[in-house]
Design a protein around this motif. Structure first.
Motif, short mmCIF file in Angstrom:
data_model
loop_
_atom_site.label_atom_id
_atom_site.label_comp_id
_atom_site.label_asym_id
_atom_site.label_seq_id
_atom_site.Cartn_x
_atom_site.Cartn_y
_atom_site.Cartn_z
N GLY A 146 0.79 -1.23 0.00
CA GLY A 146 0.00 0.00 0.00
C GLY A 146 0.82 1.27 0.00
O GLY A 146 0.30 2.34 -0.33
N ALA A 199 0.54 3.24 -3.29
CA ALA A 199 -0.61 4.15 -3.42
C ALA A 199 -0.42 5.41 -2.57
O ALA A 199 -0.85 6.49 -2.95
CB ALA A 199 -1.90 3.44 -3.02
N LYS A 200 0.26 5.24 -1.43
CA LYS A 200 0.51 6.38 -0.54
C LYS A 200 1.68 7.24 -1.00
O LYS A 200 2.03 8.21 -0.35
CB LYS A 200 0.78 5.88 0.87
N LYS A 201 2.31 6.83 -2.10
CA LYS A 201 3.46 7.54 -2.69
C LYS A 201 4.66 7.56 -1.75
O LYS A 201 5.50 8.47 -1.80
CB LYS A 201 3.06 8.95 -3.13
N HIS A 241 -2.29 -1.06 -4.08
CA HIS A 241 -3.36 -0.16 -3.63
C HIS A 241 -3.39 -0.07 -2.10
O HIS A 241 -2.83 -0.90 -1.41
CB HIS A 241 -4.71 -0.66 -4.14
N HIS A 242 -4.08 0.94 -1.61
CA HIS A 242 -4.31 1.08 -0.18
C HIS A 242 -5.76 1.46 0.05
O HIS A 242 -6.27 2.37 -0.60
CB HIS A 242 -3.37 2.12 0.45
N GLU A 302 -7.98 4.18 -2.29
CA GLU A 302 -8.76 3.67 -3.42
C GLU A 302 -9.26 2.27 -3.11
O GLU A 302 -8.66 1.55 -2.33
CB GLU A 302 -7.88 3.64 -4.67
N CYS A 358 -10.00 -1.55 -4.40
CA CYS A 358 -9.49 -2.45 -5.43
C CYS A 358 -10.03 -3.85 -5.17
O CYS A 358 -10.61 -4.10 -4.12
CB CYS A 358 -7.95 -2.45 -5.44
#
Length: 160
Positions: free
Chosen positions: A54, A57-59, A92-93, A97, A99
């Protein structure tokens, strides 16, 4: 063929000092994991890694960072004859978002089972979280919950 699906962080890599392990210099293996995987290999198991990442997604880090970590893990395990046949990653997280692939969803496991024609009856998922166990159950395979960042031998000794 007997198959072991493995969670990454807390099962293969020790994440007690870094929640997100995404740099090679931060990788330490969980105590005994290399020896335990050799024992499982010698007992006829093949290996797949299934991991939520995750932080992508959190960059916090990139898929490229994750791939470098996975290459390093695979290289070290191959030195002792243990091959991770394939790796499934959910980038993803749930706070960012929705998923279909993030554990506890069984989708990553199900795709590997279909792609490699894996026998569910001879399969186990070794993980350190309740979401790992939920994913295993939903995929129709046995889950073995180990204590995170601890030697898994007491949990897997019956498989050998």
């Amino acid at each position: 063929m007997k198959t072991a699906f493995l969670d990454r962080d807390g099962v293969i890599t020790n994440n007690s000092n870094h929640y997100y392990v995404y740099r090679i210099e931060d990788i330490t293996f969980v105590d005994g994991v290399i020896e335990n995987l050799v024992l499982l290999k010698n007992a006829g198991y093949q290996f797949f890694m299934v991991t939520n990442q995750g932080g992508i997604a959190k960059k916090e880090y990139s898929m490229e960072d994750v791939e470098k970590v996975h290459d390093f893990i695979q290289e070290k395990l191959l030195e002792v004859g243990v091959e991770i046949r394939d790796i499934a990653v959910c980038p993803h997280h749930h706070t960012i978002e929705k998923c279909l692939c993030r554990k506890p969803s069984p989708l990553m496991i199900e795709k590997l089972i279909a792609r490699y024609r894996i026998d569910k009856i001879q399969s186990v998922f070794i993980g350190d979280s309740e979401t790992d166990m939920q994913a295993a159950k939903a995929a129709g395979i046995r889950g073995i919950k180990v204590e995170g960042n601890k030697n898994m031998f007491p949990y897997i000794s019956k498989l050998i």
